[in-house]
Design an enzyme around this catalytic site. Structure first.
Site, PDB file in Angstrom:
ATOM      1  N   HIS A   1       1.107   5.007  -2.420  1.00  0.00           N
ATOM      2  CA  HIS A   1       1.423   6.403  -2.092  1.00  0.00           C
ATOM      3  C   HIS A   1       2.602   7.008  -2.854  1.00  0.00           C
ATOM      4  CE1 HIS A   1      -1.406   7.263   1.110  1.00  0.00           C
ATOM      5  NE2 HIS A   1      -1.162   6.084   1.663  1.00  0.00           N
TER       6      HIS A   1
ATOM      7  N   HIS B   1       0.832  -1.204   0.000  1.00  0.00           N
ATOM      8  CA  HIS B   1       0.000   0.000   0.000  1.00  0.00           C
ATOM      9  C   HIS B   1       0.874   1.265   0.000  1.00  0.00           C
ATOM     10  CE1 HIS B   1      -2.966   3.012   1.084  1.00  0.00           C
ATOM     11  NE2 HIS B   1      -2.182   3.358   2.089  1.00  0.00           N
TER      12      HIS B   1
ATOM     13  N   SER C   1      -4.264   0.689  -4.358  1.00  0.00           N
ATOM     14  CA  SER C   1      -3.647  -0.542  -3.863  1.00  0.00           C
ATOM     15  C   SER C   1      -4.693  -1.612  -3.577  1.00  0.00           C
ATOM     16  CB  SER C   1      -2.802  -0.243  -2.606  1.00  0.00           C
ATOM     17  OG  SER C   1      -3.603   0.333  -1.584  1.00  0.00           O
TER      18      SER C   1
ATOM     19  N   GLU D   1      -5.987   9.294   0.315  1.00  0.00           N
ATOM     20  CA  GLU D   1      -6.336   7.868   0.344  1.00  0.00           C
ATOM     21  C   GLU D   1      -7.410   7.491  -0.675  1.00  0.00           C
ATOM     22  OE1 GLU D   1      -4.609   5.736   1.715  1.00  0.00           O
ATOM     23  OE2 GLU D   1      -3.623   6.653   3.454  1.00  0.00           O
TER      24      GLU D   1
HETATM   25 CO    CO Z   1      -2.295   5.121   3.175  1.00  0.00          CO
END
Ligand code: CO
Length: 283
Positions: free
Chosen positions: A124, A119, A183, A164
């Protein structure tokens, strides 16, 4: 709270992963690369090219950091699975993105609540190579350091609905930039294509007053026009907006509360796992 602990790094920042962990990375990477085609925004795709993440083994932070440093001066900082909110904001304010170095077990390949290294790096890091987005997150960290615990709870909503789970308009199409979506295979499809989800124009006042749940596909996504829009809201005036949101109160949740309702919905202002909340990864 979590079965995972971060893996130790050696003096040079390297982590030893076993074959199962590397295979887990390779599987997740290949699956997600296929799914994000035509769904991820162009800045993210460009970021993936800049990073050149290893597709066979869990990438090593010194390699990722070289590419990030060249692009925007960001770094990924290895942290334990649990870090306090204060440390989270302090790291962002130093252009360091916290990441726990563990990767999910094969048993949780399709569902994981905690943010793992897949993730953090796949979700990110690509956008941290984009100068405008990188500065937005940096300013977010600086404001978070100075914020009160109550204000941080509202700053966390901004993070949630943008970094997010954000969507972005691109050539009249809606694309994904949120790491929690990119993700997660199921949410990558759901966020753009499922009729049950609503997609609304990003509005700061509205986002600040919108509660969220971490363990479900999101019922509502906010769509921005450009990363400049995010950059422009992330300054001292956001604290006034937070005060207004507190005074006006929250919108009714678009989801069922878990029981008991008063203990659910959002994060504790004191603890988090490397991002302002736990995240949901239903892969
Ligand atoms: Co995150």
């Amino acid at each position: 709270m979590t079965q995972y602990t971060a893996k130790a790094t050696d003096g040079a920042g390297w982590v030893r992963y076993d074959d199962i962990e590397d295979d887990t990375w390779a599987f997740l990477y290949a699956r997600q690369m296929e799914l994000i085609k035509g769904r991820a925004c162009q800045e993210y795709e460009q970021g993936l090219r800049v990073l050149g993440l290893n597709d066979k083994q869990v990438p090593q932070l010194p390699d990722v950091n070289r590419a990030l440093m060249n692009a925007t001066g960001w770094q990924v900082e290895a942290v334990p699975a649990l870090i306090p909110f204060q440390q989270f904001f302090e790291l962002l304010a130093e252009r360091k993105f916290p990441a726990a170095t563990f990767i999910r077990t094969p048993l949780e390949i399709d569902y994981l609540q905690e943010p793992d290294i897949f993730h953090e790096l796949f979700g990110h890091c690509p956008l941290l190579t984009d100068p405008v987005f990188a500065d937005f997150v940096h300013n977010y960290g600086k404001l978070g350091v100075a914020a009160s615990p109550v204000q941080r709870r509202y700053l966390a909503r901004i993070f949630w609905f943008t970094v997010e789970f954000g969507l972005i308009k691109e050539n009249n199409q809606t694309r994904i930039y949120g790491a929690g979506i990119l993700s997660s295979p199921s949410e990558t499809r759901y966020a753009l294509e499922d009729e049950r989800a609503s997609r609304v124009e990003f509005n700061l006042a509205r986002a600040l007053r919108t509660p969220y749940r971490i363990d479900i596909l999101q019922p509502q996504y906010f769509v921005i026009d450009s990363f400049n829009e995010l950059f422009d809201i992330m300054n001292e005036s956001i604290m006034d907006k937070i005060d207004e949101a507190i005074a006006l109160g929250d919108y009714a949740p678009l989801f069922q509360a878990k029981k008991p309702p008063q203990q659910e919905v959002e994060l504790s202002p004191e603890k988090l796992i490397t991002s302002p909340t736990f995240e949901r990864h239903d892969c």
